[in-house]
Design a protein around this motif. Structure first.
Motif, PDB file in Angstrom:
ATOM      1  N   MET A   4      -0.497  -3.399 -20.034  1.00  0.00           N
ATOM      2  CA  MET A   4       0.026  -2.347 -19.136  1.00  0.00           C
ATOM      3  C   MET A   4      -1.031  -1.934 -18.112  1.00  0.00           C
ATOM      4  N   ASN A   5      -2.275  -1.815 -18.546  1.00  0.00           N
ATOM      5  CA  ASN A   5      -3.360  -1.469 -17.615  1.00  0.00           C
ATOM      6  C   ASN A   5      -3.553  -2.566 -16.574  1.00  0.00           C
ATOM      7  N   ALA A   6      -3.494  -3.816 -17.014  1.00  0.00           N
ATOM      8  CA  ALA A   6      -3.639  -4.941 -16.086  1.00  0.00           C
ATOM      9  C   ALA A   6      -2.491  -4.956 -15.082  1.00  0.00           C
ATOM     10  N   ILE A   7      -1.272  -4.741 -15.526  1.00  0.00           N
ATOM     11  CA  ILE A   7      -0.108  -4.691 -14.625  1.00  0.00           C
ATOM     12  C   ILE A   7      -0.263  -3.553 -13.628  1.00  0.00           C
ATOM     13  N   PHE A   8      -0.699  -2.398 -14.101  1.00  0.00           N
ATOM     14  CA  PHE A   8      -0.909  -1.246 -13.213  1.00  0.00           C
ATOM     15  C   PHE A   8      -1.992  -1.566 -12.184  1.00  0.00           C
ATOM     16  N   ASP A   9      -3.114  -2.153 -12.617  1.00  0.00           N
ATOM     17  CA  ASP A   9      -4.206  -2.488 -11.700  1.00  0.00           C
ATOM     18  C   ASP A   9      -3.746  -3.482 -10.635  1.00  0.00           C
ATOM     19  N   TRP A  10      -3.026  -4.527 -11.043  1.00  0.00           N
ATOM     20  CA  TRP A  10      -2.524  -5.516 -10.085  1.00  0.00           C
ATOM     21  C   TRP A  10      -1.516  -4.890  -9.128  1.00  0.00           C
ATOM     22  N   SER A  11      -0.614  -4.086  -9.643  1.00  0.00           N
ATOM     23  CA  SER A  11       0.392  -3.426  -8.800  1.00  0.00           C
ATOM     24  C   SER A  11      -0.280  -2.517  -7.778  1.00  0.00           C
ATOM     25  N   TYR A  12      -1.245  -1.763  -8.242  1.00  0.00           N
ATOM     26  CA  TYR A  12      -1.985  -0.852  -7.360  1.00  0.00           C
ATOM     27  C   TYR A  12      -2.694  -1.642  -6.253  1.00  0.00           C
ATOM     28  N   SER A  13      -3.343  -2.736  -6.603  1.00  0.00           N
ATOM     29  CA  SER A  13      -4.051  -3.574  -5.626  1.00  0.00           C
ATOM     30  C   SER A  13      -3.088  -4.176  -4.604  1.00  0.00           C
ATOM     31  N   ILE A  14      -1.950  -4.647  -5.084  1.00  0.00           N
ATOM     32  CA  ILE A  14      -0.951  -5.244  -4.184  1.00  0.00           C
ATOM     33  C   ILE A  14      -0.403  -4.197  -3.220  1.00  0.00           C
ATOM     34  N   ILE A  15      -0.121  -3.010  -3.706  1.00  0.00           N
ATOM     35  CA  ILE A  15       0.400  -1.941  -2.841  1.00  0.00           C
ATOM     36  C   ILE A  15      -0.633  -1.550  -1.791  1.00  0.00           C
ATOM     37  N   ILE A  16      -1.888  -1.419  -2.180  1.00  0.00           N
ATOM     38  CA  ILE A  16      -2.949  -1.076  -1.225  1.00  0.00           C
ATOM     39  C   ILE A  16      -3.103  -2.179  -0.185  1.00  0.00           C
ATOM     40  N   ALA A  17      -3.118  -3.433  -0.614  1.00  0.00           N
ATOM     41  CA  ALA A  17      -3.257  -4.559   0.319  1.00  0.00           C
ATOM     42  C   ALA A  17      -2.077  -4.613   1.286  1.00  0.00           C
ATOM     43  N   PHE A  18      -0.862  -4.433   0.777  1.00  0.00           N
ATOM     44  CA  PHE A  18       0.334  -4.443   1.627  1.00  0.00           C
ATOM     45  C   PHE A  18       0.281  -3.303   2.637  1.00  0.00           C
ATOM     46  N   THR A  19      -0.103  -2.119   2.215  1.00  0.00           N
ATOM     47  CA  THR A  19      -0.194  -0.962   3.113  1.00  0.00           C
ATOM     48  C   THR A  19      -1.230  -1.202   4.202  1.00  0.00           C
ATOM     49  N   CYS A  20      -2.394  -1.730   3.833  1.00  0.00           N
ATOM     50  CA  CYS A  20      -3.430  -2.030   4.830  1.00  0.00           C
ATOM     51  C   CYS A  20      -2.942  -3.078   5.830  1.00  0.00           C
ATOM     52  N   ALA A  21      -2.307  -4.131   5.341  1.00  0.00           N
ATOM     53  CA  ALA A  21      -1.790  -5.185   6.224  1.00  0.00           C
ATOM     54  C   ALA A  21      -0.730  -4.622   7.173  1.00  0.00           C
ATOM     55  N   LEU A  22       0.141  -3.783   6.660  1.00  0.00           N
ATOM     56  CA  LEU A  22       1.181  -3.184   7.495  1.00  0.00           C
ATOM     57  C   LEU A  22       0.579  -2.304   8.581  1.00  0.00           C
ATOM     58  N   LEU A  23      -0.407  -1.489   8.236  1.00  0.00           N
ATOM     59  CA  LEU A  23      -1.050  -0.612   9.226  1.00  0.00           C
ATOM     60  C   LEU A  23      -1.818  -1.420  10.274  1.00  0.00           C
ATOM     61  N   ILE A  24      -2.500  -2.473   9.852  1.00  0.00           N
ATOM     62  CA  ILE A  24      -3.215  -3.328  10.803  1.00  0.00           C
ATOM     63  C   ILE A  24      -2.227  -3.971  11.767  1.00  0.00           C
ATOM     64  N   ASN A  25      -1.116  -4.472  11.239  1.00  0.00           N
ATOM     65  CA  ASN A  25      -0.114  -5.126  12.090  1.00  0.00           C
ATOM     66  C   ASN A  25       0.629  -4.141  12.979  1.00  0.00           C
ATOM     67  N   ALA A  26       0.791  -2.928  12.538  1.00  0.00           N
ATOM     68  CA  ALA A  26       1.509  -1.939  13.332  1.00  0.00           C
ATOM     69  C   ALA A  26       0.657  -1.381  14.460  1.00  0.00           C
ATOM     70  N   PHE A  27      -0.661  -1.251  14.225  1.00  0.00           N
ATOM     71  CA  PHE A  27      -1.475  -0.513  15.184  1.00  0.00           C
ATOM     72  C   PHE A  27      -2.661  -1.274  15.772  1.00  0.00           C
ATOM     73  N   LEU A  28      -3.040  -2.435  15.203  1.00  0.00           N
ATOM     74  CA  LEU A  28      -4.217  -3.151  15.712  1.00  0.00           C
ATOM     75  C   LEU A  28      -3.898  -4.563  16.196  1.00  0.00           C
ATOM     76  N   PHE A  29      -3.505  -5.453  15.303  1.00  0.00           N
ATOM     77  CA  PHE A  29      -3.216  -6.848  15.645  1.00  0.00           C
ATOM     78  C   PHE A  29      -1.957  -7.299  14.936  1.00  0.00           C
ATOM     79  N   GLN A  30      -1.202  -8.172  15.625  1.00  0.00           N
ATOM     80  CA  GLN A  30       0.024  -8.688  15.038  1.00  0.00           C
ATOM     81  C   GLN A  30       0.224 -10.138  15.455  1.00  0.00           C
ATOM     82  N   PRO A  31       0.486 -11.025  14.515  1.00  0.00           N
ATOM     83  CA  PRO A  31       0.897 -12.375  14.899  1.00  0.00           C
ATOM     84  C   PRO A  31       2.385 -12.353  15.264  1.00  0.00           C
ATOM     85  N   THR A  32       2.770 -13.196  16.167  1.00  0.00           N
ATOM     86  CA  THR A  32       4.184 -13.317  16.521  1.00  0.00           C
ATOM     87  C   THR A  32       4.425 -14.744  16.993  1.00  0.00           C
TER      88      THR A  32
END
Length: 189
Positions: A4-32
């Motif tokens: 359960m701790n491992a699942i929580f840690d992985w989920s937390y990391s994935i959510i943080i990475a997704f949020t950072c990627a979304l913010l970078i693409n929304a406000f800094l750089f975006q591939p198209t």
């Protein structure tokens, strides 16, 4: 409990990475990806582009001849939600998970006019403030002409495709509000 701790840690990391990627693409750089032939010969269908969104984030006026991406829905007020949703749709479209052609409102175009410029289309050329533009990037002689002069309003730009005879652009949708210029193309692959 360790699982359960491992699942929580992985989920937390994935959510943080997704949020950072979304913010970078929304406000800094975006591939198209280029869809269509309106920017030929400069850009070809299916070219991949990297777009700097810093100018959009800071509401900076682009320069003449900059290649930019725009939201072509010029009569619709653009919100911050659009800045978050559009990059997600671009990624899903690039991965072929959604059909982008159904609602293709993000266009790649070139800046031709800035606020206060008076544009004319005659003698197979574009005239800005009475002077014919030298445009070595266009595909062929422009067949479009108009008796009407267009004055670019404050906080707007006028955009055109390099393939002037096969481009939907400001000649048809009108000047584009600055907040709908989503970024400047900085790299083509």
């Amino acid at each position: 409990m360790k699982i359960m701790n491992a699942i929580f840690d992985w989920s937390y990391s994935i959510i943080i990475a997704f949020t950072c990627a979304l913010l970078i693409n929304a406000f800094l750089f975006q591939p198209t990806r280029v869809q269509g032939s309106s920017m030929e010969p400069t850009l070809q269908n299916d070219n991949y582009l990297f777009v700097s969104k810093v100018s959009h984030t800071l509401r900076q006026l682009p320069d003449y001849s900059d290649i930019v991406i725009i939201d072509s829905r010029v009569l619709r007020e653009r919100t911050w939600k659009d800045d978050l949703v559009d990059p997600m749709n671009t990624y899903l479209g690039m991965l072929k998970l959604v059909d982008q052609s159904a609602d293709h409102h993000i266009w790649v175009k070139r800046i031709i006019g800035k606020p206060g410029d008076v544009l004319e289309f005659k003698d197979n050329k574009v005239f800005r403030n009475g002077i014919a533009l030298e445009e070595p990037y266009t595909k062929e002689l422009m067949l479009y002409s108009s008796e009407k002069k267009i004055t670019v309003p404050e906080d707007h730009v006028f955009v055109m495709g390099d393939n002037r005879n096969n481009s939907s652009d400001s000649r048809f949708i009108g000047p584009v509000p600055i907040n709908q210029v989503l970024g400047k193309v900085v790299l083509k692959l």
